[in-house]
Design an enzyme around this catalytic site. Structure first.
Site, mmCIF file in Angstrom:
data_model
loop_
_atom_site.group_PDB
_atom_site.id
_atom_site.type_symbol
_atom_site.label_atom_id
_atom_site.label_comp_id
_atom_site.label_asym_id
_atom_site.label_seq_id
_atom_site.Cartn_x
_atom_site.Cartn_y
_atom_site.Cartn_z
ATOM 1 N N GLU A 88 101.380 -33.386 -12.522
ATOM 2 C CA GLU A 88 100.236 -33.556 -13.437
ATOM 3 C C GLU A 88 100.637 -34.253 -14.735
ATOM 4 O O GLU A 88 101.694 -33.993 -15.305
ATOM 5 C CB GLU A 88 99.617 -32.188 -13.768
ATOM 6 C CG GLU A 88 98.444 -32.305 -14.746
ATOM 7 C CD GLU A 88 97.659 -31.016 -14.916
ATOM 8 O OE1 GLU A 88 97.516 -30.267 -13.941
ATOM 9 O OE2 GLU A 88 97.183 -30.777 -16.039
ATOM 10 N N ASP A 120 98.935 -23.911 -6.855
ATOM 11 C CA ASP A 120 98.060 -24.567 -7.832
ATOM 12 C C ASP A 120 98.620 -24.334 -9.241
ATOM 13 O O ASP A 120 98.868 -23.190 -9.627
ATOM 14 C CB ASP A 120 96.649 -23.956 -7.706
ATOM 15 C CG ASP A 120 95.625 -24.711 -8.523
ATOM 16 O OD1 ASP A 120 95.839 -25.906 -8.794
ATOM 17 O OD2 ASP A 120 94.594 -24.092 -8.880
ATOM 18 N N HIS A 149 90.953 -32.112 -10.768
ATOM 19 C CA HIS A 149 90.847 -30.658 -10.979
ATOM 20 C C HIS A 149 89.486 -30.349 -11.597
ATOM 21 O O HIS A 149 88.769 -31.252 -12.026
ATOM 22 C CB HIS A 149 91.972 -30.183 -11.909
ATOM 23 C CG HIS A 149 93.276 -30.036 -11.205
ATOM 24 N ND1 HIS A 149 93.841 -28.816 -10.960
ATOM 25 C CD2 HIS A 149 94.116 -30.958 -10.661
ATOM 26 C CE1 HIS A 149 94.977 -28.984 -10.309
ATOM 27 N NE2 HIS A 149 95.171 -30.276 -10.110
ATOM 28 N N THR A 178 85.707 -22.238 -9.315
ATOM 29 C CA THR A 178 84.634 -21.513 -10.017
ATOM 30 C C THR A 178 83.342 -21.399 -9.197
ATOM 31 O O THR A 178 82.758 -20.311 -9.099
ATOM 32 C CB THR A 178 84.342 -22.202 -11.366
ATOM 33 O OG1 THR A 178 85.553 -22.189 -12.134
ATOM 34 C CG2 THR A 178 83.253 -21.487 -12.137
ATOM 35 N N SER A 231 84.337 -27.953 -9.901
ATOM 36 C CA SER A 231 83.062 -27.218 -9.904
ATOM 37 C C SER A 231 82.114 -27.789 -10.945
ATOM 38 O O SER A 231 82.556 -28.208 -12.025
ATOM 39 C CB SER A 231 83.302 -25.738 -10.267
ATOM 40 O OG SER A 231 84.009 -25.089 -9.251
ATOM 41 N N ASP A 233 103.150 -28.157 -12.363
ATOM 42 C CA ASP A 233 102.373 -28.608 -13.513
ATOM 43 C C ASP A 233 103.259 -28.627 -14.756
ATOM 44 O O ASP A 233 103.427 -27.618 -15.432
ATOM 45 C CB ASP A 233 101.169 -27.667 -13.722
ATOM 46 C CG ASP A 233 100.319 -28.081 -14.917
ATOM 47 O OD1 ASP A 233 100.701 -29.036 -15.620
ATOM 48 O OD2 ASP A 233 99.277 -27.442 -15.146
#
Ligand code: 13P
Length: 288
Positions: A136, A85, A208, A233, A211, A106
């Site tokens: 990304e 990630d 992304h 999260t 949450s 990323d």
């Protein structure tokens, strides 16, 4: 079942108009919780490992062995991808060499030319081993592993440029941020999501900061082409709240309640329950 690339499960999600959950690992309990949730729900799953988690859990090699051995031990039969990630270039390389089945590079903090050059390299190395690649465009806001960014909206033309590099799925900033959302958050930019989708066609899109986004916005994002949603999260909060309750209820003072496995059990169950709740919302239940 061996770890799989995330490509096939996400291509299937695009065709089936649902999303596969990416759940971040934080410790051994989270590995167990997510694998059991996926098996019970017959859902594909992506397990995400940030640079901070990689350091905490003994590096990419330790984690890939641990997850694969856990899958064998628990007799997991649904597709599981083990994914880097927000990988920095060297982290992505490390994971490619050490048993991960999927990586995110990323490069969103680089100028677009550099993001393109580095992403291209990662695609070449990863695809040679059958490993899927996420790239990304446009930083995601919020704080992760001590890196704070305000987040920026992705430029649809840049999305197209990165998509053309042969990546397998694309994360694009559309007003989403990591962690809790501020009270004055404007919500997801669906117009931008539509524009990006037009530019990248059937390439799976990643959301992304999954949450704490209201369920109706999640459903709408999926209907507009999001097929991977990252959640960390809310699972962390579920774990911590259940653990706090254990102590508040004085359970650690009862019998053998002080043993670490007993202390961590409610957090594990709460993490699993949150994961299942998200799989239901994302529509991935029964898709394995
Ligand atoms: P949240 O922590 O906001 O769920 O975001 C997770 C994430 O996007 C990991 O890449």
């Amino acid at each position: 079942m061996k770890l799989v690339s995330a490509k096939e499960m996400l291509d299937a999600a695009v065709r089936g108009h649902y999303a596969v959950g990416h759940f971040n690992l934080n410790n051994m309990e989270s590995v167990r919780a997510f694998l059991l949730a996926a098996e019970e729900m017959r859902s594909p799953i992506i397990l995400g490992v940030s640079g901070g988690t990689a350091k905490y859990m003994g590096g990419y090699r330790t984690i890939s062995h641990m997850v694969q051995d856990f899958m064998d031990f628990l007799k997991i039969t649904v597709p599981v991808a083990l994914h880097v990630d927000h990988g920095k270039y060297n982290e992505a390389l490390d994971a490619i060499e050490n048993g991960f089945s999927s990586v995110m590079f990323d490069g969103s903090s680089y100028p677009i030319e550099e993001n393109i050059a580095k992403t291209k390299e990662i695609v070449k190395l990863a695809h040679a081993k059958g490993i899927s690649v996420e790239a990304e465009v446009g930083g995601i806001g919020g704080e992760e592993d001590g890196r704070i960014s305000r987040g920026e909206c992705a430029d649809p033309n840049e999305c197209r440029m990165i998509a053309d590099l042969g990546i397998d799925f694309l994360a694009a900033g559309i007003g989403n941020i990591h962690g809790k959302y501020p009270a004055d958050w404007e919500g997801l930019h669906f117009d931008l999501l539509g524009e990006i989708k037009e530019k990248i066609g059937d390439l799976p899109l990643v959301l992304h900061g999954g949450s704490c986004i209201p369920a109706d916005q999640i459903r709408k994002a999926i209907s507009l082409g999001v097929s991977k949603i990252n959640v960390n999260t809310e699972c962390q909060i579920a774990f911590t709240e259940a653990t706090r309750k254990y102590f508040e209820d004085g359970k650690d003072k009862e019998s053998k309640g002080f043993t670490p496995r007993a202390v961590l059990a409610p957090g594990l169950e709460a993490t699993k329950a949150m994961c299942i709740k998200k799989m239901e919302l994302f529509g991935s239940v029964g898709k394995a």
